[in-house]
Design a protein around this motif. Structure first.
Motif, PDB file in Angstrom:
ATOM      1  N   LEU A 297       0.828  -1.207   0.000  1.00 20.64           N
ATOM      2  CA  LEU A 297       0.000   0.000   0.000  1.00 20.64           C
ATOM      3  C   LEU A 297       0.861   1.255   0.000  1.00 20.64           C
ATOM      4  O   LEU A 297       0.558   2.231  -0.708  1.00 20.64           O
ATOM      5  N   PHE A 298       1.932   1.248   0.787  1.00 16.09           N
ATOM      6  CA  PHE A 298       2.852   2.389   0.772  1.00 16.09           C
ATOM      7  C   PHE A 298       3.491   2.539  -0.608  1.00 16.09           C
ATOM      8  O   PHE A 298       3.672   3.656  -1.106  1.00 16.09           O
ATOM      9  N   GLY A 299       3.841   1.407  -1.229  1.00 13.34           N
ATOM     10  CA  GLY A 299       4.431   1.443  -2.560  1.00 13.34           C
ATOM     11  C   GLY A 299       3.479   2.009  -3.594  1.00 13.34           C
ATOM     12  O   GLY A 299       3.863   2.827  -4.438  1.00 13.34           O
ATOM     13  N   LEU A 300       2.211   1.603  -3.519  1.00  8.91           N
ATOM     14  CA  LEU A 300       1.207   2.119  -4.446  1.00  8.91           C
ATOM     15  C   LEU A 300       1.004   3.606  -4.240  1.00  8.91           C
ATOM     16  O   LEU A 300       0.929   4.390  -5.204  1.00  8.91           O
ATOM     17  N   GLY A 301       0.913   4.022  -2.976  1.00  5.81           N
ATOM     18  CA  GLY A 301       0.737   5.437  -2.682  1.00  5.81           C
ATOM     19  C   GLY A 301       1.901   6.277  -3.194  1.00  5.81           C
ATOM     20  O   GLY A 301       1.710   7.343  -3.778  1.00  5.81           O
ATOM     21  N   ALA A 314      -3.266   9.101  -3.921  1.00  5.81           N
ATOM     22  CA  ALA A 314      -2.111   8.576  -3.195  1.00  5.81           C
ATOM     23  C   ALA A 314      -2.342   8.655  -1.695  1.00  5.81           C
ATOM     24  O   ALA A 314      -1.973   7.746  -0.939  1.00  5.81           O
ATOM     25  N   GLY A 315      -2.976   9.738  -1.247  1.00  8.22           N
ATOM     26  CA  GLY A 315      -3.240   9.906   0.178  1.00  8.22           C
ATOM     27  C   GLY A 315      -4.100   8.801   0.759  1.00  8.22           C
ATOM     28  O   GLY A 315      -3.908   8.382   1.912  1.00  8.22           O
ATOM     29  N   ILE A 316      -5.058   8.319  -0.037  1.00 10.40           N
ATOM     30  CA  ILE A 316      -5.918   7.229   0.429  1.00 10.40           C
ATOM     31  C   ILE A 316      -5.093   5.998   0.741  1.00 10.40           C
ATOM     32  O   ILE A 316      -5.240   5.378   1.803  1.00 10.40           O
ATOM     33  N   TRP A 317      -4.191   5.631  -0.185  1.00  4.26           N
ATOM     34  CA  TRP A 317      -3.424   4.393   0.019  1.00  4.26           C
ATOM     35  C   TRP A 317      -2.335   4.567   1.068  1.00  4.26           C
ATOM     36  O   TRP A 317      -2.006   3.604   1.783  1.00  4.26           O
ATOM     37  N   LEU A 318      -1.768   5.770   1.196  1.00  3.12           N
ATOM     38  CA  LEU A 318      -0.798   6.008   2.262  1.00  3.12           C
ATOM     39  C   LEU A 318      -1.465   5.909   3.629  1.00  3.12           C
ATOM     40  O   LEU A 318      -0.906   5.339   4.577  1.00  3.12           O
ATOM     41  N   LEU A 319      -2.687   6.454   3.725  1.00  4.55           N
ATOM     42  CA  LEU A 319      -3.437   6.343   4.977  1.00  4.55           C
ATOM     43  C   LEU A 319      -3.729   4.890   5.304  1.00  4.55           C
ATOM     44  O   LEU A 319      -3.548   4.444   6.449  1.00  4.55           O
TER      45      LEU A 319
END
Length: 368
Positions: A297-301, A314-319
């Motif tokens: 998820l961090f990688g995708l973000g 990106a913020g959604i996946w970082l969260l």
């Protein structure tokens, strides 16, 4: 033995060679059986758990001051009557989704026209409610103590942060863990498909010309998962219009949020639904697989932020990377009976994850 257990608790004589009891104490409503193990911990708990459940107790083998002790907690079988907290949260979420839904129909939420948003409210609450009731029904089937759904009102695009149920006591078996974990996503996904099909069959909403043509208007763009695109293709209905004065019927968003919630819940970490399913499928190996999820998820973000310049998405996946990390650290549910699942449930578990993957959207929401 310094004391006898209460009349409603199991007698130490019933433990046989599994656990040799030399002392019984009562403490803060609990019954503590101190003794010596006749076999490994897992076997003791697995064999004695049904006996304690018959007597109305949850039991766990623990170590206290260097001694082994079976800790028996009485199961609270009392009913609180009407679940007022559940009712109050449901009513609040009904109001919040109705209020937010008015903006989807471009009507004044403080006028009688707000009733136009009722289909949107029913779609959102219906999909989320069916998901949680799937968990609840399977919890009751396996005699696991579970609450009715708690809906969460929130001033978001959909007027809610979803719904949850609360489970108490230990999980009887991998089979129960799988059934309870998979029932919510599968039931919710069926509801999402039905709601999506209904929404796509309804006429589009008219967008006021001043809003449609305004250069300063903020536009929110939604991506659509493969599953929703497939439903639209089968029905021959569009998921968007070139005419800016026409917008997809808001009922479709009930299906959209149901699919998005399904994907997030099926992340195979900790005590999310996907974590329950993974734990029941592969046993303790799940603990080694789960850390991969927040990393992905961090990688995708990071990819969306740096390469695609899609900061909002990106913020959604970082969260969710942060949330998945926290959930991973909290660990997974440990069932009393940890014997492997049957082949039918194994196949259904794989299918559930495949269906969850069909609900994935790399760029779910973008604000333009």
């Amino acid at each position: 033995m310094s004391a006898q257990p209460p009349d409603d608790a199991p007698s130490p004589a019933a433990f046989g060679a599994l656990f040799d009891v030399y002392e019984v104490r009562q403490q803060d409503g609990r019954v503590l059986y101190f003794g010596r193990a006749g076999t490994d911990r897992r076997t003791i708990e697995q064999e004695l758990w049904p006996l304690f459940r018959e007597h109305g107790y949850e039991v766990q083998l623990a170590s206290r001051t260097g001694e082994l002790v079976l800790v028996a907690d009485p199961i609270d079988a009392t009913s609180d009557g009407i679940p007022w907290k559940n009712v109050a949260l449901f009513v609040a979420t009904l109001a919040s989704t109705l209020f937010v839904g008015a903006s989807w129909y471009y009507v004044d939420p403080f006028s009688p026209e707000i009733v136009q948003a009722i289909p949107f409210t029913l779609a959102i609450l219906g999909v989320l409610g069916v998901h949680e009731l799937g968990h609840y029904a399977m919890s009751r089937y396996h005699d696991v103590d579970a609450s009715l759904p708690y809906f969460i009102p929130f001033p978001s695009l959909f007027g809610t942060m979803g719904a949850v149920i609360r489970m108490r006591g230990r999980m009887p078996s991998r089979k129960a863990l799988f059934d309870i974990g998979a029932a919510g996503p599968l039931a919710g996904l069926v509801a999402a498909v039905v709601v999506s099909a209904i929404g796509l069959s309804l006429p589009p909403v008219s967008v006021p010309t001043d809003i449609a043509t305004s250069a300063s208007a903020v536009r929110i763009e939604f991506d659509y998962p493969l599953l929703l695109r497939g439903i639209a293709a089968i029905l021959g209905e569009p998921l968007g219009y070139s005419d800016p004065t026409r917008s997809i019927n808001p009922v479709v968003m009930g299906g959209w949020i149901g699919m998005f919630v399904t994907f997030l819940n099926l992340l195979p970490v900790g005590q999310l639904d996907g974590g329950h399913i993974l734990r029941s499928l592969v046993g303790e190996t799940a603990g080694r697989i789960a850390p991969i999820v927040p990393t992905a998820l961090f990688g995708l973000g990071a990819y969306l932020w740096v390469v695609r310049d899609a900061g909002n998405a990106a913020g959604i996946w970082l969260l969710w990377g942060v949330l998945a990390s926290v959930v991973t650290l909290s660990g997974s549910v440990e069932p009393v009976d940890d014997r492997p699942l049957d082949r039918r449930r194994m196949a259904l578990g794989v299918l559930t994850f495949v269906l969850g993957a069909l609900c994935f959207m790399p760029l779910p929401i973008q604000i333009v």
